[in-house]
Design a protein around this motif. Structure first.
Motif, PDB file in Angstrom:
ATOM      1  N   TRP A   1       0.850  -1.187   0.000  1.00 55.09           N
ATOM      2  CA  TRP A   1       0.000   0.000   0.000  1.00 55.09           C
ATOM      3  C   TRP A   1       0.883   1.233   0.000  1.00 55.09           C
ATOM      4  N   ALA A   2       0.479   2.242  -0.776  1.00 53.58           N
ATOM      5  CA  ALA A   2       1.236   3.487  -0.899  1.00 53.58           C
ATOM      6  C   ALA A   2       0.252   4.615  -1.194  1.00 53.58           C
TER       7      ALA A   2
ATOM      8  N   ARG B   1     -14.892  15.433  12.111  1.00 53.28           N
ATOM      9  CA  ARG B   1     -15.259  14.180  11.454  1.00 53.28           C
ATOM     10  C   ARG B   1     -14.447  13.035  12.015  1.00 53.28           C
ATOM     11  N   GLU B   2     -14.946  11.840  11.837  1.00 53.08           N
ATOM     12  CA  GLU B   2     -14.262  10.663  12.364  1.00 53.08           C
ATOM     13  C   GLU B   2     -13.254  10.149  11.346  1.00 53.08           C
ATOM     14  N   VAL B   3     -12.042   9.867  11.830  1.00 50.70           N
ATOM     15  CA  VAL B   3     -10.954   9.383  10.989  1.00 50.70           C
ATOM     16  C   VAL B   3     -10.470   8.057  11.562  1.00 50.70           C
ATOM     17  N   THR B   4     -10.360   7.049  10.698  1.00 50.61           N
ATOM     18  CA  THR B   4      -9.871   5.742  11.121  1.00 50.61           C
ATOM     19  C   THR B   4      -8.435   5.583  10.641  1.00 50.61           C
ATOM     20  N   VAL B   5      -7.567   5.110  11.517  1.00 53.14           N
ATOM     21  CA  VAL B   5      -6.160   4.882  11.187  1.00 53.14           C
ATOM     22  C   VAL B   5      -5.763   3.465  11.586  1.00 53.14           C
ATOM     23  N   LEU B   6      -4.764   2.945  10.897  1.00 48.90           N
ATOM     24  CA  LEU B   6      -4.203   1.641  11.211  1.00 48.90           C
ATOM     25  C   LEU B   6      -2.944   1.871  12.028  1.00 48.90           C
ATOM     26  N   GLU B   7      -2.861   1.245  13.193  1.00 53.26           N
ATOM     27  CA  GLU B   7      -1.680   1.367  14.048  1.00 53.26           C
ATOM     28  C   GLU B   7      -0.886   0.069  13.982  1.00 53.26           C
TER      29      GLU B   7
ATOM     30  N   PRO C   1       9.998   0.917  20.593  1.00 48.30           N
ATOM     31  CA  PRO C   1       8.625   1.374  20.839  1.00 48.30           C
ATOM     32  C   PRO C   1       8.078   2.314  19.769  1.00 48.30           C
ATOM     33  N   ASP C   2       8.481   2.145  18.508  1.00 54.10           N
ATOM     34  CA  ASP C   2       8.041   3.039  17.444  1.00 54.10           C
ATOM     35  C   ASP C   2       6.665   2.646  16.926  1.00 54.10           C
ATOM     36  N   LEU C   3       5.660   3.391  17.309  1.00 52.58           N
ATOM     37  CA  LEU C   3       4.301   3.177  16.827  1.00 52.58           C
ATOM     38  C   LEU C   3       4.190   3.835  15.458  1.00 52.58           C
ATOM     39  N   VAL C   4       3.710   3.096  14.475  1.00 54.64           N
ATOM     40  CA  VAL C   4       3.502   3.635  13.135  1.00 54.64           C
ATOM     41  C   VAL C   4       1.999   3.768  12.929  1.00 54.64           C
ATOM     42  N   VAL C   5       1.558   4.973  12.604  1.00 53.30           N
ATOM     43  CA  VAL C   5       0.140   5.256  12.389  1.00 53.30           C
ATOM     44  C   VAL C   5      -0.046   5.598  10.914  1.00 53.30           C
ATOM     45  N   LEU C   6      -0.897   4.818  10.246  1.00 57.56           N
ATOM     46  CA  LEU C   6      -1.108   4.987   8.811  1.00 57.56           C
ATOM     47  C   LEU C   6      -2.576   5.274   8.533  1.00 57.56           C
ATOM     48  N   GLY C   7      -2.821   6.356   7.849  1.00 54.04           N
ATOM     49  CA  GLY C   7      -4.183   6.721   7.479  1.00 54.04           C
ATOM     50  C   GLY C   7      -4.436   6.499   6.001  1.00 54.04           C
ATOM     51  N   TRP C   8      -5.559   7.009   5.540  1.00 50.92           N
ATOM     52  CA  TRP C   8      -5.957   6.831   4.159  1.00 50.92           C
ATOM     53  C   TRP C   8      -4.927   7.395   3.189  1.00 50.92           C
ATOM     54  N   THR C   9      -4.381   8.569   3.479  1.00 49.21           N
ATOM     55  CA  THR C   9      -3.444   9.183   2.534  1.00 49.21           C
ATOM     56  C   THR C   9      -2.149   8.386   2.418  1.00 49.21           C
TER      57      THR C   9
ATOM     58  N   GLY D   1      -3.375   4.842   0.667  1.00 48.82           N
ATOM     59  CA  GLY D   1      -4.072   4.876  -0.611  1.00 48.82           C
ATOM     60  C   GLY D   1      -5.337   4.042  -0.601  1.00 48.82           C
ATOM     61  N   ALA D   2      -5.757   3.610   0.568  1.00 49.64           N
ATOM     62  CA  ALA D   2      -6.946   2.770   0.724  1.00 49.64           C
ATOM     63  C   ALA D   2      -7.506   2.997   2.124  1.00 49.64           C
ATOM     64  N   ASP D   3      -8.726   2.552   2.315  1.00 54.75           N
ATOM     65  CA  ASP D   3      -9.356   2.664   3.629  1.00 54.75           C
ATOM     66  C   ASP D   3      -8.602   1.773   4.622  1.00 54.75           C
ATOM     67  N   PRO D   4      -8.152   2.322   5.747  1.00 55.33           N
ATOM     68  CA  PRO D   4      -7.426   1.514   6.729  1.00 55.33           C
ATOM     69  C   PRO D   4      -8.188   0.278   7.204  1.00 55.33           C
ATOM     70  N   ARG D   5      -9.517   0.342   7.222  1.00 54.69           N
ATOM     71  CA  ARG D   5     -10.309  -0.837   7.620  1.00 54.69           C
ATOM     72  C   ARG D   5     -10.132  -1.978   6.627  1.00 54.69           C
ATOM     73  N   ASP D   6     -10.112  -1.648   5.332  1.00 57.99           N
ATOM     74  CA  ASP D   6      -9.908  -2.671   4.303  1.00 57.99           C
ATOM     75  C   ASP D   6      -8.498  -3.255   4.388  1.00 57.99           C
ATOM     76  N   VAL D   7      -7.516  -2.388   4.625  1.00 56.33           N
ATOM     77  CA  VAL D   7      -6.126  -2.843   4.753  1.00 56.33           C
ATOM     78  C   VAL D   7      -5.996  -3.764   5.963  1.00 56.33           C
ATOM     79  N   HIS D   8      -6.638  -3.397   7.069  1.00 54.39           N
ATOM     80  CA  HIS D   8      -6.599  -4.211   8.284  1.00 54.39           C
ATOM     81  C   HIS D   8      -7.165  -5.606   8.009  1.00 54.39           C
TER      82      HIS D   8
END
Length: 145
Positions: free
Chosen positions: A11-12, A103-109, A118-126, A129-136
């Protein structure tokens, strides 16, 4: 001979979005140059800041492609600090929904389980390039049981 793993996914940021960032960065730079020529100091400052921000965003979207790659063995995450490889047993994947700008924003952690990293990576739609729920969902399907 080793079998080919066709289950790898990546995903990019969308190419169109990155391309628009480059076009807007060039336009803002041209506007800043023209505003210098016409002596508009506030306009020059505003357009220079906009050009630098757009340039940074477009460069980020270009250089860190793909942001996330997954296969049967684990994840590969590209960040500004480098590329990290995680086995499936080394990370926790969670979805978080937060309210931002009304507005509500969903991110993949992507959270490493290793306390030394302890590096948490937070990835959103931008970033994805896809909805984080679908990627999850796709990541959970790729993850071995």
């Amino acid at each position: 001979m080793k079998p080919v793993d066709n289950s790898a996914r990546s995903w990019a940021p969308r190419a169109g979005l990155v391309g628009a960032g480059w076009v807007l960065a060039v336009a803002a730079t041209a506007g800043a140059v023209l505003s210098v020529r016409f002596g508009d100091r506030p306009g020059t400052l505003l357009l220079t800041v906009a050009a630098l921000a757009l340039l940074a965003a477009a460069l980020h979207g270009t250089l860190l492609r793909p942001r996330l790659t997954a296969d049967g063995t684990g994840l590969l995450v590209r960040t500004l600090s480098g590329t990290r490889r995680f086995g499936w047993h080394e990370v926790r994947l969670t979805l978080s929904t937060v309210r931002r700008f009304g507005r509500e924003v969903t991110v993949l952690e992507v959270e490493p389980l290793d306390l030394q990293s302890p590096d948490l990576v937070v990835l959103g739609w931008t970033e994805l390039g896809a909805d984080p729920r679908d990627v999850h969902e796709e990541l959970l399907a790729l993850r071995p049981a």
